[in-house]
Design a protein around this motif. Structure first.
Motif, PDB file in Angstrom:
ATOM      1  N   ARG A 174       0.117  -2.263  -6.412  1.00 20.79           N
ATOM      2  CA  ARG A 174       0.715  -0.464  -6.100  1.00 20.79           C
ATOM      3  C   ARG A 174       0.339   0.398  -7.204  1.00 20.79           C
ATOM      4  O   ARG A 174      -0.468   1.250  -6.970  1.00 20.79           O
ATOM      5  CB  ARG A 174       2.246  -0.973  -5.226  1.00 20.79           C
ATOM      6  CG  ARG A 174       2.152  -1.129  -4.045  1.00 20.79           C
ATOM      7  CD  ARG A 174       3.529  -0.867  -3.789  1.00 20.79           C
ATOM      8  NE  ARG A 174       4.387  -1.373  -2.504  1.00 20.79           N
ATOM      9  CZ  ARG A 174       5.292  -0.790  -2.183  1.00 20.79           C
ATOM     10  NH1 ARG A 174       6.075  -0.261  -2.425  1.00 20.79           N
ATOM     11  NH2 ARG A 174       5.217  -1.547  -0.754  1.00 20.79           N
ATOM     12  N   GLY A 175       0.486  -0.381  -9.255  1.00 19.92           N
ATOM     13  CA  GLY A 175      -0.159   0.694  -9.961  1.00 19.92           C
ATOM     14  C   GLY A 175      -1.456   0.231  -9.846  1.00 19.92           C
ATOM     15  O   GLY A 175      -1.972   1.069 -10.531  1.00 19.92           O
ATOM     16  N   ILE A 176      -2.009  -0.647  -9.399  1.00 21.13           N
ATOM     17  CA  ILE A 176      -3.768  -1.048  -9.862  1.00 21.13           C
ATOM     18  C   ILE A 176      -4.222   0.264  -9.119  1.00 21.13           C
ATOM     19  O   ILE A 176      -5.088   0.920  -9.428  1.00 21.13           O
ATOM     20  CB  ILE A 176      -4.070  -1.732  -9.378  1.00 21.13           C
ATOM     21  CG1 ILE A 176      -3.040  -3.247 -10.485  1.00 21.13           C
ATOM     22  CG2 ILE A 176      -5.806  -2.024  -9.556  1.00 21.13           C
ATOM     23  CD1 ILE A 176      -4.384  -4.097 -10.519  1.00 21.13           C
ATOM     24  N   LEU A 177      -3.263   0.401  -7.857  1.00 18.10           N
ATOM     25  CA  LEU A 177      -3.998   1.561  -6.736  1.00 18.10           C
ATOM     26  C   LEU A 177      -3.887   2.544  -7.317  1.00 18.10           C
ATOM     27  O   LEU A 177      -4.048   4.013  -6.959  1.00 18.10           O
ATOM     28  CB  LEU A 177      -3.293   1.242  -5.198  1.00 18.10           C
ATOM     29  CG  LEU A 177      -3.546   0.023  -4.496  1.00 18.10           C
ATOM     30  CD1 LEU A 177      -3.377   0.175  -3.086  1.00 18.10           C
ATOM     31  CD2 LEU A 177      -5.502   0.442  -4.456  1.00 18.10           C
ATOM     32  N   LEU A 178      -2.180   3.214  -8.199  1.00 18.32           N
ATOM     33  CA  LEU A 178      -2.389   4.623  -8.414  1.00 18.32           C
ATOM     34  C   LEU A 178      -3.013   5.063  -8.944  1.00 18.32           C
ATOM     35  O   LEU A 178      -3.377   6.136 -10.026  1.00 18.32           O
ATOM     36  CB  LEU A 178      -0.828   4.397  -8.721  1.00 18.32           C
ATOM     37  CG  LEU A 178       0.096   5.553  -9.174  1.00 18.32           C
ATOM     38  CD1 LEU A 178      -0.391   6.516  -8.144  1.00 18.32           C
ATOM     39  CD2 LEU A 178       1.537   5.858  -9.529  1.00 18.32           C
ATOM     40  N   ALA A 179      -3.075   3.911 -10.662  1.00 18.08           N
ATOM     41  CA  ALA A 179      -3.829   4.210 -11.668  1.00 18.08           C
ATOM     42  C   ALA A 179      -5.653   4.210 -10.929  1.00 18.08           C
ATOM     43  O   ALA A 179      -5.800   5.210 -11.777  1.00 18.08           O
ATOM     44  CB  ALA A 179      -3.749   3.000 -12.647  1.00 18.08           C
ATOM     45  N   ALA A 180      -5.863   3.318  -9.549  1.00 18.50           N
ATOM     46  CA  ALA A 180      -7.487   3.177  -9.836  1.00 18.50           C
ATOM     47  C   ALA A 180      -7.401   5.569  -8.768  1.00 18.50           C
ATOM     48  O   ALA A 180      -7.820   6.082  -9.353  1.00 18.50           O
ATOM     49  CB  ALA A 180      -7.585   2.930  -8.782  1.00 18.50           C
TER      50      ALA A 180
END
Length: 317
Positions: A31-37
């Motif tokens: 989820r953190g990777i998706l938010l950063a992306a």
């Protein structure tokens, strides 16, 4: 009904609500990777389309012979680079760029620091003076160039009038290449002074007051206080200005175009960025102009990396 439920629990207390089980670490990381992306991807797309793609196209065109109005470009390998490095005109342009950039960076930073030290004190009307110093920075470079054409005019300019009052002939600013380069350099320093002044003033106002008080208690001289207390706190601002002012000075076009058109005597005040304009749009040699732009990019990249490395070493100490 509620009384019966309470009665079924030992001690008569109501059962506590069951907490939701925490999500697995892998899911939280995803989820953190998706938010950063989601935040980074639009910016990366804009950088790729409007910065990196034109840069790569420019490098590709530097290996061609291309008239900007022609639909095709002829591949010629390194011929443009060989021509630039072996041309005496390019040597003059490179020297002009080094002189203009070096004097502009040093001059604007030294004068900006001096003004910041002066106007950091409690003086009458200092806010008005601060506004006056910063005002030229927000004025268009073309407008500043037009104004300073009258300042350096050999017939009725301000410089000619002041020198005439003391019996000194005004230099040939528009005929002598050295004086012409001096003229555009002074003009740019005057325009850029407000930027270095504001950065240094902000750094001075953010310094630690207790260190100044300790220096006063020790009866340190003004020079010692500046060298031992004030200057170390200004180093981050100085490194920042070295990078930004150098990059901006290296790419000055409007003042040179307005005041001298790159002359006199052909390349008297032509810098590398002005050579890109001349070769691309005046001489219709877009391939050679792309070569000069690519060399500029490499020079700026190397200088910036060196400055960043020096700054990192200074912070480690």
């Amino acid at each position: 009904m509620a009384t019966d439920l309470v009665a079924q629990v030992p001690g008569g207390a109501a059962p506590a609500a069951t907490a939701a089980p925490p999500s697995p670490p892998g899911r939280r990381r995803f989820r953190g990777i998706l938010l950063a992306a989601a935040f980074l991807l639009p910016n990366l797309v804009l950088l790729g389309v409007f910065t990196y793609r034109p840069l790569l196209d420019n490098i590709r065109l530097s290996f061609t012979s291309w008239n900007i109005s022609s639909p095709t470009a002829e591949y010629i390998g390194f011929d443009n680079y060989v021509e630039w490095f072996t041309s005496s005109a390019s040597h003059t342009v490179l020297w002009n760029t080094i002189i203009f950039t070096g004097v502009a960076v040093i001059g604007s930073m030294v004068l900006g620091l001096a003004l910041a030290l002066l106007l950091d004190r409690k003086l009458f009307g200092r806010n008005a003076v601060r506004s006056m110093v910063f005002a030229p920075f927000v004025v268009a470079g073309a407008a500043v160039g037009v104004a300073f054409q009258f300042v350096f005019d050999p017939t009725f300019g301000l410089v000619q009038d002041l020198l005439g009052r003391i019996g000194v002939d005004a230099p040939a600013f528009y005929q002598d290449p050295e004086w012409a380069l001096f003229m555009v350099t002074v003009t740019y320093i005057w325009k850029n002074l407000g930027y270095t002044f504001v950065i240094y003033l902000a750094a001075l106002q953010g310094r630690r007051a207790e260190l100044d008080e300790a220096a006063e208690i020790d009866a340190a001289s003004t020079w010692t206080k500046f060298r031992k207390v004030t200057w170390p706190q200004l180093r981050p601002a100085t490194f920042f200005l070295l990078i930004t002012v150098l990059l901006n000075s290296f790419q000055v076009f409007d003042i040179i175009h307005t005041m001298t058109r790159g002359g006199p005597l052909g390349n008297g005040t032509t810098t590398m960025v002005y050579q890109v304009y001349q070769e691309t749009f005046v001489n219709q040699r877009a391939g050679f102009g792309a070569t000069v732009a690519t060399i500029m990019f490499v020079i700026l990249l190397i200088v910036t990396l060196v400055q960043v490395r020096i700054m990192e070493r200074g912070q480690e100490r």
